[in-house]
Structures are given as C-alpha cells and as structure tokens.
Design an enzyme around this catalytic site. Sequence first.
Site, short mmCIF file in Angstrom:
data_model
loop_
_atom_site.label_atom_id
_atom_site.label_comp_id
_atom_site.label_asym_id
_atom_site.label_seq_id
_atom_site.Cartn_x
_atom_site.Cartn_y
_atom_site.Cartn_z
N ASP A 80 0.87 -1.19 0.00
CA ASP A 80 0.00 0.00 0.00
C ASP A 80 0.91 1.23 0.00
O ASP A 80 1.72 1.41 0.91
CB ASP A 80 -0.88 -0.04 1.26
CG ASP A 80 -1.94 1.05 1.29
OD1 ASP A 80 -1.83 2.03 0.53
OD2 ASP A 80 -2.88 0.93 2.11
N ASP A 91 -3.50 7.18 -3.69
CA ASP A 91 -3.35 6.14 -2.68
C ASP A 91 -3.80 4.84 -3.33
O ASP A 91 -4.92 4.76 -3.85
CB ASP A 91 -4.26 6.51 -1.48
CG ASP A 91 -4.11 5.58 -0.30
OD1 ASP A 91 -3.34 4.60 -0.39
OD2 ASP A 91 -4.77 5.84 0.73
N HIS A 153 -11.56 6.36 2.17
CA HIS A 153 -11.52 7.69 2.78
C HIS A 153 -11.46 8.80 1.74
O HIS A 153 -10.90 8.61 0.66
CB HIS A 153 -10.30 7.80 3.71
CG HIS A 153 -9.03 7.28 3.10
ND1 HIS A 153 -8.10 8.09 2.53
CD2 HIS A 153 -8.56 6.01 2.93
CE1 HIS A 153 -7.10 7.36 2.06
NE2 HIS A 153 -7.35 6.09 2.28
N HIS A 161 -6.69 11.46 5.15
CA HIS A 161 -8.02 11.01 5.61
C HIS A 161 -8.79 12.26 6.01
O HIS A 161 -8.75 12.70 7.14
CB HIS A 161 -7.91 10.05 6.79
CG HIS A 161 -7.31 8.73 6.43
ND1 HIS A 161 -8.06 7.58 6.32
CD2 HIS A 161 -6.05 8.37 6.11
CE1 HIS A 161 -7.27 6.58 5.96
NE2 HIS A 161 -6.05 7.03 5.83
N GLU A 185 -10.96 1.09 -0.55
CA GLU A 185 -10.02 0.02 -0.22
C GLU A 185 -10.66 -1.13 0.55
O GLU A 185 -10.57 -1.19 1.76
CB GLU A 185 -8.77 0.54 0.49
CG GLU A 185 -8.99 1.46 1.65
CD GLU A 185 -7.65 1.91 2.28
OE1 GLU A 185 -6.71 1.12 2.34
OE2 GLU A 185 -7.58 3.08 2.69
N GLU A 277 -6.87 -1.43 -3.55
CA GLU A 277 -7.20 -0.01 -3.37
C GLU A 277 -6.87 0.80 -4.62
O GLU A 277 -5.82 0.61 -5.23
CB GLU A 277 -6.41 0.58 -2.18
CG GLU A 277 -6.69 2.06 -1.96
CD GLU A 277 -5.97 2.63 -0.73
OE1 GLU A 277 -4.94 2.06 -0.34
OE2 GLU A 277 -6.44 3.64 -0.19
CO CO Z 1 -5.91 4.45 1.69
#
Ligand code: CO
Length: 292
Positions: A80, A91, A153, A161, A185, A277
């Site tokens: 990640d 992200d 998020h 976030h 995600e 994600e």
């Molecule tokens: Co994330």
Amino acid sequence: MEKEKILKAGEIAAEIKEWILPQIKKGVLLLEIAELIEEKICELGGQPAFPVNLSINEDAAHYTPSFNDDTVAEGLLKVDFGVEIDGWISDTAFSVDLENSELNRTLIKASEEALTEAEKILSAKTKMNDVGKVIQERINFYGFNPVVNLSGHSMEQYDLHSGISVPNVDNNSGLEFGEGLFALEPFATNGRGFITEGKKGNIYLLENDRNVRHPTARKILNFIRENYGSLPFASRWLIAEFGNSAILALNLLEREGVLHHYPVFTEEKGKIVSQAENTFLIEKNKVTKTTA
Ligand code: CO
C-alpha cells in the site's frame, strides 16, 4: 482542486505498481521493496504521501520496515503506497500471493472484485452504504468477511483522511459521495472481519505540534514539520537523515505525545487479509480512476 497534479500523482502510482510487481518475490527484504518504491516515486517527480506499507498475512495495514529490518516477503503481502505532488495524493494498494496458495489467491480475487464492483456504481450521487453493500456482497460471495473497521476515505490537499469514511459493509449511511477525491479500499479476510491494534509499525504522524526542550528532539521535530507536515512518515527516513540520534528523539517525541506512532492493524493470529485499493476523482458527471 489541482486536477493536473491529482492525475499525475495517480499516473506515477500506476506506473510503479506495474514496475514493482515482478520484483516482489518470496524472501526479498521488505526494506528493499519499500526503498525501491519510495525512490521510484521521487525519480518520477512525486513524493511518498506516506511510508510504503508492507503487511503480511494477518497484519492488514500500517507496517513499514524499520531502518535495519530483516523481515522478508512471504505469505500474502499487501503493498500500500501513496504519491503526492504539492500535497495532492494518490493512494493505491495491491496484494501478492507468495506461497502459491489457493486460499491466498481467492482472498486476493475477493478484494479485487469487490473494488471493481464498487467502481461500477461510483458517481457523485452514489450513497456510501451502496458501495459498502456491493463490497460486502462480493467478499461474502467467496465465503470471506470484509474488514468492517477499515474503510476507504476522502482526501484533500496534504490530508490523507479528510473526514469521510467509505465503508466496506452496508452501514446504512445514505451520505452521497459528492465531488472530490476518494480512496476505496476493500479488505477481505478468512478471519472475523475485525482488526485490532497490534505492535508498533514504524510509521509516525506529527499529532500535537509544540516546542520541546531536548535539542536533538527539537532539531528533528523541525525537520518533521518542514518535510512531512500533516502527512505520515517512517522512522527510517529520519535515521537516514540524522543517524541513530533520531531513534532517541522519536522515542522522546512519542512519549511526550507530540508524535503518534501507528500500531499495526491486525486480524486474528493465523488468519489472512487481502487488500485492493484505487483512488478516484469524482466530478459532477465523471469518475476518473487516477491510479490505473
Ligand atoms: Co488508503
């Protein structure tokens, strides 16, 4: 919003995903994988938005190697990572089976398909619980559980976030996405679908910025403020800059409550978690997957 930077951050992430995958093999040091990705981000014109998370099996998220880490890749590895350009973030995460395991492969399929199903219904008018519902249904279809207390998020500039959580289960939230930048995600597991906080994972955040008296700690705090601000960072980044004196300073700053040291989010021992994600830019009549 700076659309161009958002898209560029996503392009870099997409390129790195393809580039790193063949280099991830069982037995490779996690430290090597993290450094390869973080260096590549810079080479392509971005900055890491947070330390590369490399979490194995029951560890779902928030582990990054320490400066002298000897942990090697094995099991089901979640990769990640995030890219930022002037604070605009992408992200993304993917999972790799390093054991030639049917269970691992099915878990990975479950979280990937859950993400694809969610993407299909995504728009500014989509409700949070509808996304949670399709994710949950897809993961349940394979006989697994979504992790209920991990979520996607919203993101803003320099804010990973930024307040809105995108559920991985039907949570009755009728809130519409609206326009903005969102990471979705899903996590799938053969465990109970609930993570708890485990050991510390070498990822920090400047939480309560205030003056400290210890000279080394003060110097390092200044560096953190200037270089990472509101974004998470790794202890090894500071050790690379300041040597071993950073360890003492980080401990002190953590003890004084200036820094938050993230615990690893972990499922039941012996269970496995997979993750997928992507980042989506949602505009009035258009959704762009930035990280693919
Ligand atoms: Co994330």
